[in-house]
Design a protein around this motif. Structure first.
Motif, PDB file in Angstrom:
ATOM      1  N   LEU A 174       0.853  -1.182   0.000  1.00 38.47           N
ATOM      2  CA  LEU A 174       0.000   0.000   0.000  1.00 38.47           C
ATOM      3  C   LEU A 174       0.890   1.234   0.000  1.00 38.47           C
ATOM      4  CD1 LEU A 174      -3.002   0.966   0.353  1.00 38.47           C
ATOM      5  CD2 LEU A 174      -2.554   0.991   2.802  1.00 38.47           C
ATOM      6  N   TRP A 175       0.603   2.176  -0.928  1.00 39.52           N
ATOM      7  CA  TRP A 175       1.424   3.368  -1.097  1.00 39.52           C
ATOM      8  C   TRP A 175       0.589   4.627  -0.885  1.00 39.52           C
ATOM      9  CZ3 TRP A 175       6.628   2.610  -2.326  1.00 39.52           C
ATOM     10  CH2 TRP A 175       6.972   1.326  -2.762  1.00 39.52           C
ATOM     11  N   ASP A 176       1.164   5.573  -0.165  1.00 40.37           N
ATOM     12  CA  ASP A 176       0.540   6.872   0.021  1.00 40.37           C
ATOM     13  C   ASP A 176       1.194   7.857  -0.942  1.00 40.37           C
ATOM     14  OD1 ASP A 176      -0.577   9.222   0.821  1.00 40.37           O
ATOM     15  OD2 ASP A 176       0.115   9.125   2.904  1.00 40.37           O
ATOM     16  N   VAL A 177       0.411   8.376  -1.868  1.00 41.93           N
ATOM     17  CA  VAL A 177       0.943   9.344  -2.836  1.00 41.93           C
ATOM     18  C   VAL A 177       0.211  10.682  -2.717  1.00 41.93           C
ATOM     19  CG1 VAL A 177       1.717   7.628  -4.487  1.00 41.93           C
ATOM     20  CG2 VAL A 177      -0.623   8.459  -4.620  1.00 41.93           C
ATOM     21  N   ASP A 179       0.942  13.351  -1.083  1.00 47.11           N
ATOM     22  CA  ASP A 179       1.771  14.553  -1.096  1.00 47.11           C
ATOM     23  C   ASP A 179       2.603  14.669  -2.370  1.00 47.11           C
ATOM     24  OD1 ASP A 179       3.429  12.459  -0.654  1.00 47.11           O
ATOM     25  OD2 ASP A 179       4.450  13.299   1.092  1.00 47.11           O
ATOM     26  N   GLY A 180       2.299  13.826  -3.358  1.00 41.78           N
ATOM     27  CA  GLY A 180       3.023  13.903  -4.622  1.00 41.78           C
ATOM     28  C   GLY A 180       4.193  12.954  -4.719  1.00 41.78           C
ATOM     29  N   THR A 181       4.570  12.348  -3.604  1.00 45.36           N
ATOM     30  CA  THR A 181       5.626  11.339  -3.619  1.00 45.36           C
ATOM     31  C   THR A 181       5.052  10.041  -3.076  1.00 45.36           C
ATOM     32  OG1 THR A 181       6.385  11.958  -1.409  1.00 45.36           O
ATOM     33  CG2 THR A 181       7.429  13.051  -3.301  1.00 45.36           C
ATOM     34  N   ALA A 182       5.602   8.936  -3.504  1.00 48.32           N
ATOM     35  CA  ALA A 182       5.093   7.634  -3.090  1.00 48.32           C
ATOM     36  C   ALA A 182       5.815   7.162  -1.838  1.00 48.32           C
ATOM     37  CB  ALA A 182       5.262   6.625  -4.217  1.00 48.32           C
ATOM     38  N   ARG A 183       5.045   6.812  -0.823  1.00 47.86           N
ATOM     39  CA  ARG A 183       5.606   6.323   0.428  1.00 47.86           C
ATOM     40  C   ARG A 183       4.930   5.007   0.788  1.00 47.86           C
ATOM     41  NH1 ARG A 183       3.974   7.056   5.797  1.00 47.86           N
ATOM     42  NH2 ARG A 183       2.300   8.424   5.051  1.00 47.86           N
ATOM     43  N   SER A 184       5.729   3.965   1.006  1.00 52.01           N
ATOM     44  CA  SER A 184       5.180   2.667   1.359  1.00 52.01           C
ATOM     45  C   SER A 184       4.589   2.722   2.763  1.00 52.01           C
ATOM     46  CB  SER A 184       6.271   1.592   1.292  1.00 52.01           C
ATOM     47  OG  SER A 184       5.755   0.336   1.661  1.00 52.01           O
ATOM     48  N   VAL A 185       3.320   2.350   2.879  1.00 49.35           N
ATOM     49  CA  VAL A 185       2.609   2.430   4.148  1.00 49.35           C
ATOM     50  C   VAL A 185       2.477   1.069   4.808  1.00 49.35           C
ATOM     51  CG1 VAL A 185       0.408   3.056   5.237  1.00 49.35           C
ATOM     52  CG2 VAL A 185       1.314   4.452   3.367  1.00 49.35           C
ATOM     53  N   ARG A 186       2.263   0.038   3.995  1.00 46.55           N
ATOM     54  CA  ARG A 186       1.981  -1.277   4.568  1.00 46.55           C
ATOM     55  C   ARG A 186       2.287  -2.357   3.543  1.00 46.55           C
ATOM     56  NH1 ARG A 186      -3.946  -2.923   7.007  1.00 46.55           N
ATOM     57  NH2 ARG A 186      -3.484  -5.073   7.625  1.00 46.55           N
ATOM     58  N   THR A 187       2.679  -3.526   4.017  1.00 48.31           N
ATOM     59  CA  THR A 187       2.939  -4.670   3.149  1.00 48.31           C
ATOM     60  C   THR A 187       2.308  -5.914   3.746  1.00 48.31           C
ATOM     61  OG1 THR A 187       5.057  -3.731   2.404  1.00 48.31           O
ATOM     62  CG2 THR A 187       4.702  -6.080   2.034  1.00 48.31           C
ATOM     63  N   GLU A 188       1.601  -6.659   2.917  1.00 50.35           N
ATOM     64  CA  GLU A 188       1.048  -7.958   3.309  1.00 50.35           C
ATOM     65  C   GLU A 188       1.534  -8.989   2.291  1.00 50.35           C
ATOM     66  OE1 GLU A 188      -0.816  -8.841   5.877  1.00 50.35           O
ATOM     67  OE2 GLU A 188      -1.125  -6.836   6.750  1.00 50.35           O
ATOM     68  N   THR A 189       1.749 -10.191   2.756  1.00 56.08           N
ATOM     69  CA  THR A 189       2.174 -11.271   1.868  1.00 56.08           C
ATOM     70  C   THR A 189       1.028 -12.254   1.675  1.00 56.08           C
ATOM     71  OG1 THR A 189       4.479 -11.069   2.567  1.00 56.08           O
ATOM     72  CG2 THR A 189       3.831 -13.119   1.479  1.00 56.08           C
ATOM     73  N   ILE A 190       0.666 -12.459   0.420  1.00 54.71           N
ATOM     74  CA  ILE A 190      -0.421 -13.370   0.062  1.00 54.71           C
ATOM     75  C   ILE A 190       0.195 -14.691  -0.371  1.00 54.71           C
ATOM     76  CG2 ILE A 190      -2.508 -13.651  -1.308  1.00 54.71           C
ATOM     77  CD1 ILE A 190      -2.451 -11.160   0.506  1.00 54.71           C
ATOM     78  N   PRO A 191      -0.257 -15.806   0.187  1.00 53.66           N
ATOM     79  CA  PRO A 191       0.315 -17.103  -0.226  1.00 53.66           C
ATOM     80  C   PRO A 191      -0.135 -17.474  -1.638  1.00 53.66           C
ATOM     81  CG  PRO A 191      -1.514 -17.427   1.317  1.00 53.66           C
ATOM     82  CD  PRO A 191      -1.261 -15.953   1.262  1.00 53.66           C
ATOM     83  N   LEU A 192       0.790 -17.398  -2.571  1.00 59.87           N
ATOM     84  CA  LEU A 192       0.505 -17.777  -3.959  1.00 59.87           C
ATOM     85  C   LEU A 192       1.142 -19.140  -4.210  1.00 59.87           C
ATOM     86  CD1 LEU A 192       1.199 -14.396  -5.816  1.00 59.87           C
ATOM     87  CD2 LEU A 192      -0.981 -15.280  -4.963  1.00 59.87           C
ATOM     88  N   LYS A 193       0.375 -20.182  -4.048  1.00 58.14           N
ATOM     89  CA  LYS A 193       0.908 -21.525  -4.227  1.00 58.14           C
ATOM     90  C   LYS A 193       1.166 -21.855  -5.691  1.00 58.14           C
ATOM     91  CE  LYS A 193      -1.370 -23.294  -0.073  1.00 58.14           C
ATOM     92  NZ  LYS A 193      -2.299 -24.305   0.470  1.00 58.14           N
ATOM     93  N   SER A 194       0.491 -21.123  -6.575  1.00 52.80           N
ATOM     94  CA  SER A 194       0.637 -21.394  -7.996  1.00 52.80           C
ATOM     95  C   SER A 194       0.705 -20.082  -8.749  1.00 52.80           C
ATOM     96  CB  SER A 194      -0.542 -22.232  -8.510  1.00 52.80           C
ATOM     97  OG  SER A 194      -0.505 -22.330  -9.917  1.00 52.80           O
TER      98      SER A 194
END
Length: 389
Positions: A174-177, A179-194
């Protein structure tokens, strides 16, 4: 003006990525990204309603490589984010205002040749890099720009990010843009088995905390709450297609309804409150993979699907919409199939990887074939009258 003839334009270069300029509610403006081996561009197109023609307002060099993903800002028509193919980063660009503010009309010569010189502007403008959205490992698979006006509370609109990016490793950022710049706010990992299909992401327009993600043959619904005191995670996971899910889209008017496309050539519609079986299945429209399925953003009786079989289908899905059409066939009211049917078909020469509805006109939609042919189609007049009257 109601036209039934498609407006076409050939960009003469391989293309996959396409989006409407979502913040432009006056002109039907689109951006198409090329994916050639060298010298890639963003083509800014505008539909001229009076002529039923597509014009190319500008061709802007895309220095980071072949355009694999593209999304425009829902609030600023000069901002666009792109990701080059096989790269783990996206770039936020600002388009020249001279391009996105163009309102001139090309000259039309009915006795001339088929040249589109009057519709093309050979400008010397360049993209301005604003910020970089970096993933640590895998190449990017999806970019979704969240419309902040969909959020229900003021707190969410100021704390939640505006862009979601997902890579093939399963990292959802998730990115907050704001203010005109991109800042990473949060990261989640989704299990992609395939990884039989590219992961797709859709943000629920009715719930700012709900995000759906595809993972192979399944759809996973996530609780994306900004309040970390509330447990978040997988809310629902269900198998949607036998061979793999290729696209997802929420119904813009009716909560809990999700449309999915698959490698089985089907488009399915689900009630997320009970996803044991689909509400409806659109069959016979595609002979190969479905690449896109997109609801009309205003009238959820309509949905467009495209596929690797080069076909673009316009579907009427009245019975599961927010406003079913109850008087379609007065002589045979029991025949519900007349309410759900393919109402238009257009065929490209090559696979159709990109499709989008216009942000300024509810009755037109654009698709792009891999060969670079762009086609803008109109919803048939009879379908408009059935919805509006």
């Amino acid at each position: 003006m109601f036209s039934s003839q498609a407006a076409e334009q050939s960009l003469n270069v391989s293309c996959k990525a396409l989006d409407a300029v979502q913040a432009d509610k006056t002109d039907s403006r689109f951006i198409v990204g090329s994916c050639a081996l060298q010298q890639n561009q963003l083509n800014v197109l505008r539909f001229h309603l009076e002529l039923n023609e597509l014009g190319v307002d500008a061709v802007l060099d895309h220095p980071t490589g072949p355009v694999g993903l593209l999304a425009t800002s829902p609030s600023d028509k000069s901002l666009v984010v792109t990701a080059a193919e096989h790269q783990s980063r996206a770039t936020l660009w600002r388009l020249p205002f001279e391009v996105v503010d163009r309102t001139d009309t090309p000259n039309y010569n009915p006795d001339g040749d088929d040249s589109t010189d009057d519709l093309i502007s050979s400008t010397g403008y360049e993209l301005q890099e604003v910020s970089i959205l970096e993933h640590s490992g895998s190449r990017l698979a999806e970019i979704v720009w969240h419309d902040s006006v969909m959020l229900f509370d003021e707190e969410a609109s100021t704390t939640a990010g505006e862009i979601l990016t997902m890579d093939f490793g399963g990292d959802l950022k998730l990115w907050d843009v704001g203010d005109g710049t991109a800042r990473s706010v949060r990261t989640e990992t989704i299990p992609l088995k395939s990884q039989i299909t590219r992961p797709r992401v859709a943000w629920d327009p009715h719930n700012p905390h709900a995000v759906s993600v595809t993972a192979g043959t399944k759809v996973i619904t996530l609780d994306w709450r900004a309040d970390t005191s509330v447990p978040s995670g997988t809310v629902e996971s269900f198998k949607a297609h036998r061979y793999g899910v290729t696209d997802i889209d929420y119904n813009p008017n009716k909560p809990y309804v999700l449309a999915t496309g698959g490698q089985d050539g089907l488009v399915k519609f689900w009630d997320l409150r009970s996803a044991k079986a689909p509400l409806l299945v659109a069959r016979g429209g595609h002979s190969h993979y479905v690449c896109n399925n997109k609801y009309n953003p205003f009238h959820d009786q309509l949905l467009v699907s495209t596929g690797t079989d080069s076909v673009v289908n316009l579907w009427r899905v009245s019975t599961i919409s927010s406003a079913p059409l109850l008087t379609l066939d007065e002589d045979y009211p029991e025949k519900s199939e007349t309410h759900n049917v393919r109402v238009a078909r257009y065929e490209h020469v090559d696979s159709v990887y990109g499709m989008v509805w216009s942000a300024a006109d509810a009755w037109i939609y654009m698709s792009v074939g891999y060969d670079g042919k762009v086609a803008l189609n109109h919803v048939p007049s009879e379908e408009k009258y059935k919805i509006l009257l």
